[in-house]
Scaffold this motif. Structure first.
Motif, PDB file in Angstrom:
ATOM      1  N   GLU A  20      43.995  38.462  42.806  1.00  0.00           N
ATOM      2  CA  GLU A  20      45.089  37.528  42.586  1.00  0.00           C
ATOM      3  C   GLU A  20      45.019  36.895  41.203  1.00  0.00           C
ATOM      4  OE1 GLU A  20      44.503  34.943  45.890  1.00  0.00           O
ATOM      5  OE2 GLU A  20      45.611  36.213  47.298  1.00  0.00           O
ATOM      6  N   LYS A  21      43.813  36.569  40.757  1.00  0.00           N
ATOM      7  CA  LYS A  21      43.650  35.949  39.450  1.00  0.00           C
ATOM      8  C   LYS A  21      44.083  36.879  38.333  1.00  0.00           C
ATOM      9  CE  LYS A  21      40.327  33.324  36.687  1.00  0.00           C
ATOM     10  NZ  LYS A  21      38.958  32.741  36.650  1.00  0.00           N
ATOM     11  N   VAL A  56      36.564  38.177  50.628  1.00  0.00           N
ATOM     12  CA  VAL A  56      37.402  37.110  50.088  1.00  0.00           C
ATOM     13  C   VAL A  56      37.259  36.996  48.576  1.00  0.00           C
ATOM     14  CG1 VAL A  56      37.887  34.638  50.186  1.00  0.00           C
ATOM     15  CG2 VAL A  56      37.267  35.867  52.270  1.00  0.00           C
ATOM     16  N   ALA A  57      36.058  37.192  48.065  1.00  0.00           N
ATOM     17  CA  ALA A  57      35.839  37.079  46.622  1.00  0.00           C
ATOM     18  C   ALA A  57      36.670  38.104  45.864  1.00  0.00           C
ATOM     19  CB  ALA A  57      34.357  37.244  46.302  1.00  0.00           C
ATOM     20  N   SER A  58      36.727  39.339  46.360  1.00  0.00           N
ATOM     21  CA  SER A  58      37.522  40.367  45.698  1.00  0.00           C
ATOM     22  C   SER A  58      39.008  40.046  45.766  1.00  0.00           C
ATOM     23  CB  SER A  58      37.251  41.734  46.328  1.00  0.00           C
ATOM     24  OG  SER A  58      36.027  42.262  45.859  1.00  0.00           O
ATOM     25  N   CYS A  59      39.431  39.442  46.843  1.00  0.00           N
ATOM     26  CA  CYS A  59      40.836  39.050  46.961  1.00  0.00           C
ATOM     27  C   CYS A  59      41.180  38.019  45.896  1.00  0.00           C
ATOM     28  CB  CYS A  59      41.107  38.499  48.358  1.00  0.00           C
ATOM     29  SG  CYS A  59      42.850  38.523  48.837  1.00  0.00           S
ATOM     30  N   ARG A  60      40.284  37.077  45.651  1.00  0.00           N
ATOM     31  CA  ARG A  60      40.525  36.061  44.626  1.00  0.00           C
ATOM     32  C   ARG A  60      40.588  36.689  43.240  1.00  0.00           C
ATOM     33  NH1 ARG A  60      36.848  32.631  47.713  1.00  0.00           N
ATOM     34  NH2 ARG A  60      35.167  33.252  46.316  1.00  0.00           N
TER      35      ARG A  60
END
Length: 215
Positions: A159-160, A152-156
């Motif tokens: 997106e950022k 999930v951290a990499s997904c954020r």
């Protein structure tokens, strides 16, 4: 205001990128202790499939990064924080192993001690800006970012940094037991939407855990 910068390597000095207090430069032999410490982390080990747990494995890993620079297929940076005495805080990589010069892949990881400080987004944005500028003449127009669905951290981070979700990639066990996300960022000025590509159509051997840069 966040600032990005970079210098191309010459005989008088190495290649570096900057983003505020972050300095990104090629890995060195003296980074081995910090590299081993970074990999001696349960969260890191969750995303990687090539271990770096001994001095010899660390030396082999560094040699792989050096060979990547020489071949022009893998540009791996040690991310350091100049505001903290040059502390090693992460790794950042641009990979161009495929036959299509128009596309490349980005990967990264953040050391446990530096998580929560915005290291990955700042470093990735600097790498993205540099890649599209440095390789524009070779036709680079697209960067891919891949991560396992539960990262999930990499997904954020993706997106950022403006990497748009493009496709769900099927798992490839045993190395990649879960599905992955493919995120895409187009070069500035590209108005057309990025096409969706499954794993079989990507120009390199994809890793759904790619954003942890385990390869």
């Amino acid at each position: 205001m966040e600032e990005h910068g970079g210098t191309r390597g010459t005989e008088s000095g190495p290649f570096t990128l900057t983003a505020d207090a972050l300095l990104m430069r090629p890995w060195r032999e003296e980074d081995v202790p910090a590299l081993l410490e970074a990999y001696d982390d349960p969260v890191m080990r969750q995303w990687v499939w090539l271990p770096v747990s001994t001095p010899q494995e660390a030396a082999d890993w560094l040699e792989s990064q050096r060979e990547g620079w020489e071949s022009g297929t893998r540009f791996s940076f040690a991310v350091t924080d100049t505001a903290r005495g040059g502390e090693l805080v992460g790794n950042l990589t641009l990979k161009r192993p495929g036959p299509d010069p128009g596309r490349a892949e980005v990967g990264y990881w953040t050391a446990a001690r530096a998580r929560g400080r915005g290291v990955a987004p700042r470093a990735l944005e600097a790498l993205t800006d540099w890649a599209f500028t440095a390789f524009a003449g070779e036709g680079l127009v697209r960067l891919d970012l891949l991560h396992q669905v539960d990262n999930v951290a990499s997904c954020r981070v993706a997106e950022k940094c403006g990497y748009t979700f493009a496709e769900l990639l099927s798992a490839r066990p045993p190395e990649f037991p879960l599905d992955g996300h493919l995120h895409v960022r187009e070069a500035p000025g590209r108005s057309e939407a990025a096409p969706a590509y499954g794993a079989a159509h990507l120009p390199y051997d994809v890793s759904p855990a790619g954003s942890s840069d385990s390869r």
